[in-house]
Design an enzyme around this catalytic site. Structure first.
Site, short mmCIF file in Angstrom:
data_model
loop_
_atom_site.label_atom_id
_atom_site.label_comp_id
_atom_site.label_asym_id
_atom_site.label_seq_id
_atom_site.Cartn_x
_atom_site.Cartn_y
_atom_site.Cartn_z
N ALA A 165 0.83 -1.22 0.00
CA ALA A 165 0.00 0.00 0.00
C ALA A 165 0.86 1.26 0.00
CB ALA A 165 -0.94 0.00 1.20
N ASP A 166 1.90 1.28 0.83
CA ASP A 166 2.77 2.45 0.89
C ASP A 166 3.40 2.74 -0.47
OD1 ASP A 166 2.30 1.86 3.59
OD2 ASP A 166 4.32 2.44 4.20
#
Lengths: 371, 371
Positions: A165-166
């Site tokens: 996600a990051d």
């Protein structure tokens, strides 16, 4: 000082208020392309990633650091000066925080309407979840990725190895900043970018979402289970991975493993059949792979033109012949930094360099002739 | 026809020879920003992704399609015309194939030196692995991501849910094409981009590589094991995920679960301690989560300000209130397409549209007035 025409973002100044990984990974890419990235950190400790095992070193390369207390008048005045003289402003506070400090999009645009203002947040600047706290695993979860992650026959596990996600949101932020810079070249005006980490994961789920409905909404094991495609343990306790999606590769794999009947069994000739009957097929493959060491299998399977690779452990990466040949890992102050992964002709990249000490550039930037 | 100043890539023409996912996902992003993407497909079947459960629909939106046999004189002549009139050329053949067909970088540059030429391959255009076949799992494997993927205490499993290697390289290709377009604005010249999927995964591994050495090269379970951070099964067989990295969230979680002693136990006060003692902690949490249904826990934990999200199954995404509010999923011809995940002010995006039939634009483009 000369300006290189071949560093595509030479002359672009990025003021980066973000911490941890998503924002800094994005501004690292902008820096690799030649932008000047000024990291603004909160005294006395700065970016919490400085204390989190390597994350800061990885994404901090070549950046400058100024330590500013944005709640003080001096800090606000310094940030105002930076905004007047920058091209890109990046921030990752909870929605509304920077607005309350006097540096929301409207206020910044009034100061400098050429600024590309990029906000990165967990859920976005709007919607019912906007004010909620969250981490990587929460964004994967709500975007549906977690429901098909981990072992196909086990519970959901954030099993991507990397911070999906990051890093996904870092990449979407980077393409969006570049598109906004291109647009500014035609309109003269900046733009506001609302990057939601959750929405970015959902975009990566796009192909899976259609696959899921196309296949009649199968359970996780049916959707994600594989045979002849994945990692297999070898006699020495290491692993190889094979990617035998196509029939020809599947049959070559079975031949090379010494089980040609398996490759000819009509029950397993289709890719979806090999996914369906994985519980019958995989134990037969497991047994074969355990008969030899990893490097023996690598040699045999490469000679048979099967897509096979070693499952490299992290300490093996720096000596992998492919990465050595491509110059992918560079030691900077003894630390292994990964180079920008695209090779160019007609364009230059900045080489990986060290990350800054907190506030290292307070004097040079805040008092310097550049502002 | 009017040109919108707010579509950043309006007027940019992309000739896309790629198949499957990495190249098409990249050109989808360029199309979302307003580029005209002409997909060149091999007759009679076209992109194999057309037959792979939704992948084509997902990444094909708003593109044009021409069917060209690049081994025929007519096909070569048509591609030559396209090259003379394009800004970006994308290809994903095995290294050397397009060169042998007469459309390598040197030949294309001689035709049109403004072209940004982007090659995407599994291992890159150079190095000992350049000619090897491979798939997503192989690139994850050699780049070290597979060794820390899947269940922390189990064998390596490509457990990211999404196609991490394919999509990572699509994103690096997209940022690189945009950087090359920016550079062309200053130099007038195109560039060559050699995108290796393996190298792109390695770039995503950058932060993990430093973390690994910083933590003394821990085994996978120690590196990736978590407690109070991940998915937990609830009484109704669904899952919630919690992201309690910080001590305050950890203690609020334990309080809300009705086990305040766990949150105060000095043994578990540090994040690394909670990772280390996960085999003691997780069973206690598992037991508590099984006492209520998912939506009950959602309500209780949200009220306690714990970072908690439902583990959405794919069929739940379209009705998730956050995605509804953000307009993230749009039905096109009945298919759920995910919108570009960044929201802009001062910039426009093209709305998701249908994918083309094979060769739909042969007449309009190859015989049309644009060329």
């Amino acid at each position: 000082m000369g300006v290189s025409l071949l560093l595509p973002l030479e002359g672009v100044r990025v003021v980066d208020l973000t911490n941890f990984l998503p924002g800094p990974f994005c501004s690292m890419i902008l820096s690799d392309f030649g932008a000047e990235v000024i990291k603004v950190e909160r005294p006395p400790k700065g970016d919490p990633a400085r204390y989190q095992g390597g994350m800061f070193t990885s994404a901090g390369r070549n950046k400058k650091s100024v330590a500013l207390d944005l709640k003080s008048d001096e800090g606000k005045e310094a940030l105002r000066k930076l905004v007047l003289n920058c091209d890109v402003l990046m921030e990752g506070f909870r929605p509304g925080v920077l607005d309350r400090l006097g540096f929301g999009w409207e206020a910044v645009r009034a100061l400098n309407d050429r600024v590309v203002y990029c906000s990165i947040s967990g859920f976005g600047q709007t919607g019912p979840n906007r004010d909620l706290a969250g981490h990587d695993v929460n964004y994967l979860s709500i975007a549906g990725a977690l429901s098909i992650s981990g072992d196909p026959d086990g519970p959901p596990v954030a099993g991507g190895g990397v911070q999906v996600a990051d890093l996904t949101s870092a990449m979407y932020a980077a393409v969006s900043v570049l598109a906004a810079i291109i647009n500014r070249g035609r309109t003269g005006k900046g733009a506001y970018l609302d990057v939601s980490m959750t929405d970015c994961v959902l975009a990566f789920m796009g192909p899976r979402i259609l696959e899921y409905f196309d296949r009649g909404m199968p359970p996780k094991g049916t959707m994600m289970g594989r045979s002849g495609f994945g990692a297999y343990r070898t006699r020495d306790g290491k692993y190889v991975s094979v990617g035998c999606l196509e029939l020809n590769f599947w049959q070559r794999l079975c031949d090379a493993l010494g089980d040609p009947e398996l490759g000819r069994d009509p029950k397993y000739l289709g890719w979806f059949d090999r996914m369906k009957y994985r519980a019958e097929i995989n134990p037969r493959l497991d047994e074969k792979f355990l008969l030899r060491d990893r490097d023996e299998w690598m040699k045999i399977l490469r000679e048979a033109d099967v897509p096979v690779t070693p499952v490299n452990r992290i300490e093996e990466l720096e000596n992998d012949p492919q990465f050595v040949s491509r110059g992918m890992i560079k030691r900077v102050n003894g630390q292994p930094l990964v180079a920008f992964p695209v090779k160019f002709e007609g364009l230059e990249l900045r080489e990986p360099g060290p990350a800054p000490e907190l506030g290292a550039d307070n004097g040079g930037i805040l008092g310097g002739p550049g502002l």
